[in-house]
Design a protein around this motif. Structure first.
Motif, PDB file in Angstrom:
ATOM      1  N   ARG A   9       0.856  -1.185   0.000  1.00  0.00           N
ATOM      2  CA  ARG A   9       0.000   0.000   0.000  1.00  0.00           C
ATOM      3  C   ARG A   9       0.891   1.233   0.000  1.00  0.00           C
ATOM      4  O   ARG A   9       1.844   1.326   0.762  1.00  0.00           O
ATOM      5  CB  ARG A   9      -0.907  -0.004   1.221  1.00  0.00           C
ATOM      6  CG  ARG A   9      -1.854  -1.190   1.222  1.00  0.00           C
ATOM      7  CD  ARG A   9      -2.836  -1.118   2.392  1.00  0.00           C
ATOM      8  NE  ARG A   9      -3.634  -2.322   2.428  1.00  0.00           N
ATOM      9  CZ  ARG A   9      -3.400  -3.363   3.227  1.00  0.00           C
ATOM     10  NH1 ARG A   9      -2.386  -3.332   4.064  1.00  0.00           N
ATOM     11  NH2 ARG A   9      -4.170  -4.423   3.201  1.00  0.00           N
ATOM     12  N   THR A  10       0.572   2.174  -0.872  1.00  0.00           N
ATOM     13  CA  THR A  10       1.382   3.382  -0.998  1.00  0.00           C
ATOM     14  C   THR A  10       0.483   4.605  -1.131  1.00  0.00           C
ATOM     15  O   THR A  10      -0.657   4.498  -1.582  1.00  0.00           O
ATOM     16  CB  THR A  10       2.331   3.280  -2.212  1.00  0.00           C
ATOM     17  OG1 THR A  10       3.077   4.498  -2.325  1.00  0.00           O
ATOM     18  CG2 THR A  10       1.577   3.032  -3.492  1.00  0.00           C
ATOM     19  N   ASP A  11       1.016   5.761  -0.745  1.00  0.00           N
ATOM     20  CA  ASP A  11       0.289   7.018  -0.913  1.00  0.00           C
ATOM     21  C   ASP A  11       0.730   7.735  -2.189  1.00  0.00           C
ATOM     22  O   ASP A  11       0.380   8.870  -2.417  1.00  0.00           O
ATOM     23  CB  ASP A  11       0.471   7.917   0.305  1.00  0.00           C
ATOM     24  CG  ASP A  11       1.922   8.316   0.539  1.00  0.00           C
ATOM     25  OD1 ASP A  11       2.782   8.025  -0.323  1.00  0.00           O
ATOM     26  OD2 ASP A  11       2.199   8.922   1.582  1.00  0.00           O
ATOM     27  N   GLY A  12       1.539   7.069  -3.015  1.00  0.00           N
ATOM     28  CA  GLY A  12       2.029   7.662  -4.253  1.00  0.00           C
ATOM     29  C   GLY A  12       3.402   8.293  -4.120  1.00  0.00           C
ATOM     30  O   GLY A  12       4.073   8.533  -5.106  1.00  0.00           O
ATOM     31  N   ARG A  13       3.829   8.562  -2.892  1.00  0.00           N
ATOM     32  CA  ARG A  13       5.153   9.132  -2.654  1.00  0.00           C
ATOM     33  C   ARG A  13       6.063   8.153  -1.941  1.00  0.00           C
ATOM     34  O   ARG A  13       7.262   8.160  -2.142  1.00  0.00           O
ATOM     35  CB  ARG A  13       5.039  10.409  -1.818  1.00  0.00           C
ATOM     36  CG  ARG A  13       4.341  11.545  -2.531  1.00  0.00           C
ATOM     37  CD  ARG A  13       4.366  12.774  -1.643  1.00  0.00           C
ATOM     38  NE  ARG A  13       3.850  12.448  -0.314  1.00  0.00           N
ATOM     39  CZ  ARG A  13       2.729  12.949   0.200  1.00  0.00           C
ATOM     40  NH1 ARG A  13       2.021  13.800  -0.469  1.00  0.00           N
ATOM     41  NH2 ARG A  13       2.321  12.598   1.398  1.00  0.00           N
ATOM     42  N   SER A  14       5.485   7.352  -1.075  1.00  0.00           N
ATOM     43  CA  SER A  14       6.275   6.389  -0.307  1.00  0.00           C
ATOM     44  C   SER A  14       5.416   5.165  -0.014  1.00  0.00           C
ATOM     45  O   SER A  14       4.202   5.208  -0.150  1.00  0.00           O
ATOM     46  CB  SER A  14       6.770   7.009   1.007  1.00  0.00           C
ATOM     47  OG  SER A  14       5.665   7.326   1.826  1.00  0.00           O
ATOM     48  N   VAL A  15       6.071   4.103   0.373  1.00  0.00           N
ATOM     49  CA  VAL A  15       5.350   2.887   0.726  1.00  0.00           C
ATOM     50  C   VAL A  15       4.844   3.026   2.148  1.00  0.00           C
ATOM     51  O   VAL A  15       5.601   3.332   3.060  1.00  0.00           O
ATOM     52  CB  VAL A  15       6.266   1.647   0.595  1.00  0.00           C
ATOM     53  CG1 VAL A  15       5.566   0.407   1.102  1.00  0.00           C
ATOM     54  CG2 VAL A  15       6.704   1.464  -0.845  1.00  0.00           C
ATOM     55  N   GLY A  16       3.553   2.823   2.334  1.00  0.00           N
ATOM     56  CA  GLY A  16       2.962   2.920   3.661  1.00  0.00           C
ATOM     57  C   GLY A  16       2.950   1.592   4.378  1.00  0.00           C
ATOM     58  O   GLY A  16       3.223   1.515   5.565  1.00  0.00           O
ATOM     59  N   GLU A  17       2.652   0.513   3.651  1.00  0.00           N
ATOM     60  CA  GLU A  17       2.599  -0.811   4.249  1.00  0.00           C
ATOM     61  C   GLU A  17       3.118  -1.848   3.268  1.00  0.00           C
ATOM     62  O   GLU A  17       2.846  -1.766   2.068  1.00  0.00           O
ATOM     63  CB  GLU A  17       1.174  -1.188   4.637  1.00  0.00           C
ATOM     64  CG  GLU A  17       0.578  -0.326   5.727  1.00  0.00           C
ATOM     65  CD  GLU A  17      -0.857  -0.728   6.047  1.00  0.00           C
ATOM     66  OE1 GLU A  17      -1.595  -1.108   5.115  1.00  0.00           O
ATOM     67  OE2 GLU A  17      -1.229  -0.673   7.217  1.00  0.00           O
ATOM     68  N   VAL A  18       3.875  -2.792   3.791  1.00  0.00           N
ATOM     69  CA  VAL A  18       4.272  -3.978   3.045  1.00  0.00           C
ATOM     70  C   VAL A  18       3.836  -5.143   3.930  1.00  0.00           C
ATOM     71  O   VAL A  18       4.426  -5.390   4.978  1.00  0.00           O
ATOM     72  CB  VAL A  18       5.792  -4.038   2.789  1.00  0.00           C
ATOM     73  CG1 VAL A  18       6.152  -5.321   2.059  1.00  0.00           C
ATOM     74  CG2 VAL A  18       6.249  -2.820   2.000  1.00  0.00           C
ATOM     75  N   VAL A  19       2.763  -5.810   3.516  1.00  0.00           N
ATOM     76  CA  VAL A  19       2.158  -6.857   4.337  1.00  0.00           C
ATOM     77  C   VAL A  19       2.431  -8.202   3.686  1.00  0.00           C
ATOM     78  O   VAL A  19       2.056  -8.429   2.535  1.00  0.00           O
ATOM     79  CB  VAL A  19       0.641  -6.618   4.494  1.00  0.00           C
ATOM     80  CG1 VAL A  19       0.015  -7.696   5.354  1.00  0.00           C
ATOM     81  CG2 VAL A  19       0.374  -5.227   5.082  1.00  0.00           C
ATOM     82  N   ILE A  20       3.104  -9.084   4.426  1.00  0.00           N
ATOM     83  CA  ILE A  20       3.372 -10.431   3.936  1.00  0.00           C
ATOM     84  C   ILE A  20       2.660 -11.403   4.864  1.00  0.00           C
ATOM     85  O   ILE A  20       2.901 -11.402   6.078  1.00  0.00           O
ATOM     86  CB  ILE A  20       4.886 -10.744   3.902  1.00  0.00           C
ATOM     87  CG1 ILE A  20       5.593  -9.776   2.947  1.00  0.00           C
ATOM     88  CG2 ILE A  20       5.126 -12.195   3.479  1.00  0.00           C
ATOM     89  CD1 ILE A  20       7.075  -9.974   2.857  1.00  0.00           C
TER      90      ILE A  20
END
Length: 85
Positions: A9-20
């Motif tokens: 999940r990203t806000d378009g500028r940075s990654v907000g969440e990387v869920v594995i």
């Protein structure tokens, strides 16, 4: 190579969440690359905040993992030492 459920999940500028597999490891991720091609399983390459402890110049050192690093490594198949469980 093992397969995992991955959500990015990203806000378009940075990654907000990387869920594995349901665990957010974004705190341990410094970069990622997503690759998809027709007829192939998509791949995600993760760059994690890790250090090379082989060059410390000491035969004994306490290794501390940053937030989310142990969870990320465990999800990818690493088994933590018995003393850390």
């Amino acid at each position: 190579m093992s397969r995992h459920n991955v959500e990015i999940r990203t806000d378009g500028r940075s990654v907000g969440e990387v869920v594995i597999d349901g665990y957010d490891i974004a705190g341990a991720v410094t970069g990622l690359a997503f690759t998809a091609a027709v007829g192939r399983v998509p791949t995600v390459r993760l760059d994690l905040r890790l250090i090379d402890v082989s060059a410390l110049g000491s035969t004994t050192a306490e290794v501390l993992l940053g937030e989310g690093v142990a969870d990320a490594l465990t999800l990818l198949g690493w088994t933590p030492p018995e003393s850390d469980r």
